[in-house]
Design a protein around this motif. Structure first.
Motif, PDB file in Angstrom:
ATOM      1  N   ARG A  11      -9.346  70.711  51.195  1.00 24.67           N
ATOM      2  CA  ARG A  11     -10.701  70.648  50.659  1.00 24.67           C
ATOM      3  C   ARG A  11     -10.651  70.383  49.169  1.00 24.67           C
ATOM      4  N   GLU A  13     -12.378  67.594  45.746  1.00 24.68           N
ATOM      5  CA  GLU A  13     -12.923  66.297  45.331  1.00 24.68           C
ATOM      6  C   GLU A  13     -12.576  66.078  43.865  1.00 24.68           C
ATOM      7  N   GLN A  40     -18.155  73.284  60.464  1.00 26.82           N
ATOM      8  CA  GLN A  40     -19.332  72.914  59.650  1.00 26.82           C
ATOM      9  C   GLN A  40     -20.540  73.758  60.052  1.00 26.82           C
ATOM     10  N   THR A  44     -18.397  76.412  57.119  1.00 27.79           N
ATOM     11  CA  THR A  44     -18.286  75.546  55.927  1.00 27.79           C
ATOM     12  C   THR A  44     -19.270  74.386  56.019  1.00 27.79           C
ATOM     13  N   PRO A  45     -20.558  74.640  55.815  1.00 25.02           N
ATOM     14  CA  PRO A  45     -21.550  73.571  56.008  1.00 25.02           C
ATOM     15  C   PRO A  45     -21.331  72.365  55.109  1.00 25.02           C
ATOM     16  N   ASP A  46     -20.587  72.544  54.024  1.00 22.46           N
ATOM     17  CA  ASP A  46     -20.381  71.416  53.108  1.00 22.46           C
ATOM     18  C   ASP A  46     -19.044  70.700  53.327  1.00 22.46           C
ATOM     19  N   ALA A  48     -16.752  67.935  54.247  1.00 18.70           N
ATOM     20  CA  ALA A  48     -17.049  66.511  54.455  1.00 18.70           C
ATOM     21  C   ALA A  48     -16.051  65.891  55.426  1.00 18.70           C
ATOM     22  N   LYS A  98     -14.220  63.227  49.145  1.00 16.31           N
ATOM     23  CA  LYS A  98     -14.423  64.679  49.286  1.00 16.31           C
ATOM     24  C   LYS A  98     -13.782  65.159  50.594  1.00 16.31           C
ATOM     25  N   ASP A  99     -13.050  66.227  50.516  1.00 16.19           N
ATOM     26  CA  ASP A  99     -12.424  66.856  51.697  1.00 16.19           C
ATOM     27  C   ASP A  99     -11.651  65.830  52.540  1.00 16.19           C
TER      28      ASP A  99
END
Ligand code: SF4
Ligand code: F3S
Ligand code: FES
Length: 248
Positions: A11, A13, A40, A44-46, A48, A98-99
């Motif tokens: 994880r 960016e 997700q 971890t809703p964010d 990517a 990201k991720d």
């Protein structure tokens, strides 16, 4: 029967990041992408991740699972031991956005550098007459879903950022071979493959073929034949004579 799996996911960016550990539920019949979606939804809703078809056909969900390039949607959880830690990282050859999402624009840039199909003048669409064998030869290459895992795994650019400018990668060298094998294509693909797209950098390690989810024999059916075509042309007595006469 469901169980709890251990996932280690990269994880980050902006050039920074780290591996993070998760424990997540897995149900029978699921693939790695299902588990990432559950993460997700629950923890971890964010996180990517790029995906689209979930059927192995769009080429979006390329990632590295336990260090090997794989499609997340086609990698069954049943291929791992239940107590194994599954490490998921983004494709290493392309910059991370990201991720698990990488910037694959290198590949689109290389695609643009290859001149499109160039038929002879005076032959209109609908007038092409081809042998079945010529149709079949390129059929295999057209199965490509542009997941770019072959370009990701090829050591020529995976370990050497400096080669990116000169090397189109297996996916696009295969495209050049496909066009060169087309009986109605009149562009000079052989010289440009060597001089502009870096065919000579390929030393036939076959890693590209090993990771292709469409099981295209990239090395044996596209890259090696293309190398042979380049050599044949170089040693063709007529080409040799022409070069002698016209390049004096
Ligand atoms: Fe993916 Fe195979 Fe196409 Fe390469 S040739 S981009 S590995 S489908
Ligand atoms: Fe690379 Fe495939 Fe050649 S991995 S070196 S392009 S055979
Ligand atoms: Fe389309 Fe995996 S989501 S290939």
């Amino acid at each position: 029967m469901g169980y709890k799996a251990k996932f280690r996911i990269w994880r980050g960016e902006g050039g920074e990041g780290k591996l993070e550990d998760f424990v997540v539920e897995v149900n029978e019949g699921e693939v790695v992408l299902d588990v990432i979606h559950r993460l997700q939804a629950t923890q971890t809703p964010d996180l990517a991740v790029r995906w689209n078809c979930k059927a192995g056909k769009c080429g979006s969900c390329s990632m590295e699972i336990n260090g090997r390039p794989r499609l997340g949607c086609m990698t069954r959880m049943s291929t791992f031991e239940e107590d194994e830690t599954i490490t998921v990282t983004p494709m290493r050859t392309f910059p991370v956005i990201k991720d698990l999402v990488t910037d694959v624009s290198f590949n689109y840039q290389k695609a643009r550098e290859i001149p499109s199909f160039t038929p002879p003048q005076g032959v209109e669409p609908g007038e092409y007459r081809m042998q079945q064998i010529d149709v079949e030869r390129s059929q295999e290459f057209r199965k490509c879903i542009e997941c770019f895992m072959c370009n990701n795994v090829c050591h020529v650019i995976r370990d050497h950022e400096e080669n990116k400018a000169a090397f189109a990668g297996p996916r696009f060298l295969m495209r050049i071979a496909e066009l060169d094998m087309h009986p109605y294509d009149v562009a000079d693909r052989k010289q440009s493959a060597q001089e502009e797209h870096g065919l000579g950098y390929c030393n036939i390690t076959k890693c590209c073929t090993e990771v292709c989810p469409e099981h295209i024999k990239i090395t044996d059916n596209a890259l090696i034949p293309m190398k042979e075509r380049v050599v044949d042309r170089k040693y063709d007595p007529l080409v040799w004579l022409g070069n002698k006469i016209f390049k004096r």
